[in-house]
Scaffold this motif. Structure first.
Motif, short mmCIF file in Angstrom:
data_model
loop_
_atom_site.label_atom_id
_atom_site.label_comp_id
_atom_site.label_asym_id
_atom_site.label_seq_id
_atom_site.Cartn_x
_atom_site.Cartn_y
_atom_site.Cartn_z
N LEU A 116 0.71 -0.81 0.14
CA LEU A 116 0.35 0.17 -0.01
C LEU A 116 0.87 1.16 0.49
N TYR A 163 0.87 4.25 -2.82
CA TYR A 163 1.48 6.07 -2.55
C TYR A 163 2.46 6.59 -3.02
N LEU A 205 -2.91 -2.96 8.17
CA LEU A 205 -2.92 -2.45 7.02
C LEU A 205 -4.20 -1.00 7.66
N ALA A 206 -4.75 -1.42 8.25
CA ALA A 206 -5.98 -0.26 8.59
C ALA A 206 -4.98 1.07 9.61
N GLN A 221 -1.69 1.47 7.76
CA GLN A 221 -1.44 2.60 7.18
C GLN A 221 -2.30 2.99 6.64
N ARG A 222 -3.88 2.59 5.78
CA ARG A 222 -4.80 3.33 5.43
C ARG A 222 -5.00 4.66 6.86
N LEU A 248 -2.53 7.59 5.64
CA LEU A 248 -2.73 7.55 4.53
C LEU A 248 -3.24 8.91 4.42
N ALA A 249 -4.43 8.60 5.09
CA ALA A 249 -5.90 9.88 5.44
C ALA A 249 -5.22 11.19 5.92
#
Length: 378
Positions: free
Chosen positions: A14, A18, A95-96, A98-99, A102-103
């Motif tokens: 991920l 990006y 993963l959560a 990292q998301r 990114l936000a």
């Protein structure tokens, strides 16, 4: 899953998804700095020693939003937003997590104080300009980096080195109280009656562990002086307490406190005695006198330096140890660094920590905490 732990593969994928397109965009040093990101995944002590960088950035960019990535376990001590810095919880295997990072994009400026691999995370989070240290292994780790800062060629503490990432004069030294204390945990912390000493047994390396007989002698000396002893260690280090105190003569809080609880335990202590580990650096924030036992580590790199020079921090070590001859720090070779990170297989007899006797430690305790202990009173 690898060894029962979540894999880093999907979070890394991920990040690359990006970051890679942003590597193709024109890079220009921003003329205005409104949002700053500090990207790392350091151990507790190294994270705390970024305080000088936080203070410097806040001084020079008073209106900027400043965010720092922080390993999940260290988040409680950032709850008061020291120097107006917001901590972003980061688990590189999640993963959560990292998301969520990114936000938070974009940022005008990203700073990478240690391993340059985190420059990829900074780029993925939309950092338009990234500053990191030079001298690493290079290669793909440096692809997102726009500007390199040289490491000092003379002896300096890590906290002072980290603040070099931002240009300008060094920050003013740390003042007790400027890092806000975290709130007490909902259940509170059952503190012993004062005066008490916290003896922290654990460390990140077996070569940092002080032999049990020395801890026993020190605990007996505190008890004879009317100072309650409290054992401290990590959640997987109960065996250390059992080895030192098999009869359970003194209370143990090993593995029972999160960072906020440990903060308040240290804040009420007359003194902390600890190997060179993160808890010793936490004592700087709480203003607790600390006696720190350095085995393979460097009291220059991990010492007070300029920023922490007012802290009550006494170093005990065997200075003339010829096997303390390695000089890598965050994958950089620096001629003035002298420490040792050999494995147990390479060194089964760590004289650097074993030869520190309790008499030297007692003298240091008197120096920083004013508590006089005598071995012959045991």
């Amino acid at each position: 899953m690898a060894n029962g732990k979540p894999s880093r593969f999907w979070p890394r994928l991920l990040v690359f998804a990006y970051a890679l397109p942003r590597l193709l965009l024109p890079r220009r040093r921003p003329t205005q700095i409104r949002r700053i990101l500090i990207a790392h995944h350091l151990l507790l002590g190294d994270t705390i020693m970024l305080a000088g960088l936080f203070k410097k950035l806040r001084r020079d960019y008073p209106a900027a939003e400043i965010d720092v990535l922080v390993p999940v376990a260290w988040m409680p001590i950032f709850s008061g937003a020291p120097y107006g810095v917001r901590a972003l919880s980061y688990d590189p295997r999640s993963l959560a997590s990292q998301r969520a990072l990114l936000a938070c994009a974009p940022y005008d400026w990203g700073l990478v104080p240690a391993d340059n691999r985190w420059s990829w995370v900074a780029r993925a989070m939309g950092a338009r300009w990234i500053t990191a240290f030079a001298g690493g292994p290079g290669g793909s780790k440096d692809w997102p980096v726009d500007e390199h800062v040289e490491w000092p060629m003379s002896a300096e503490a890590w906290g002072d080195i980290a603040s070099r990432l931002a240009p300008g004069p060094a920050p003013a030294p740390f003042v007790p109280g400027e890092w806000p204390a975290p709130a007490l945990p909902p259940a509170g912390v059952a503190l012993p009656a004062a005066p008490y000493a916290v003896l922290h047994l654990g460390a990140s390396s077996p070569h940092k562990l002080w032999p049990a007989q020395h801890w026993q002698a020190l605990a007996g000396a505190f008890s004879a002086a009317g100072v309650q002893v409290v054992w401290s260690a990590g959640p997987r280090e109960h065996d250390l307490v059992r080895a030192v105190d098999p009869e359970g003569r003194y209370p143990s809080l090993a593995g029972q406190l999160d960072m906020a609880g440990l903060w308040h335990l240290l804040a009420g202590a007359a003194v902390l005695v600890s190997p060179d580990t993160g808890v010793a650096h936490l004592a700087r924030l709480t203003g607790t006198p600390a006696v720190v036992l350095f085995g393979p580590g460097s009291p220059v790199v991990s010492g007070p330096g300029r920023f922490w020079r007012g802290s009550a921090f006494a170093v005990v070590w065997i200075e003339d140890m010829p096997c303390r001859d390695q000089n890598l720090i965050f994958e950089r070779s620096l001629p003035w660094v002298r420490h040792c990170w050999r494995s147990v297989a390479e060194c089964g007899n760590p004289r650097c920590i074993q030869q520190i006797d309790e008499n030297r430690v007692m003298k240091a305790i008197e120096q920083v905490a004013g508590i006089r202990l005598a071995k012959d009173s045991i």
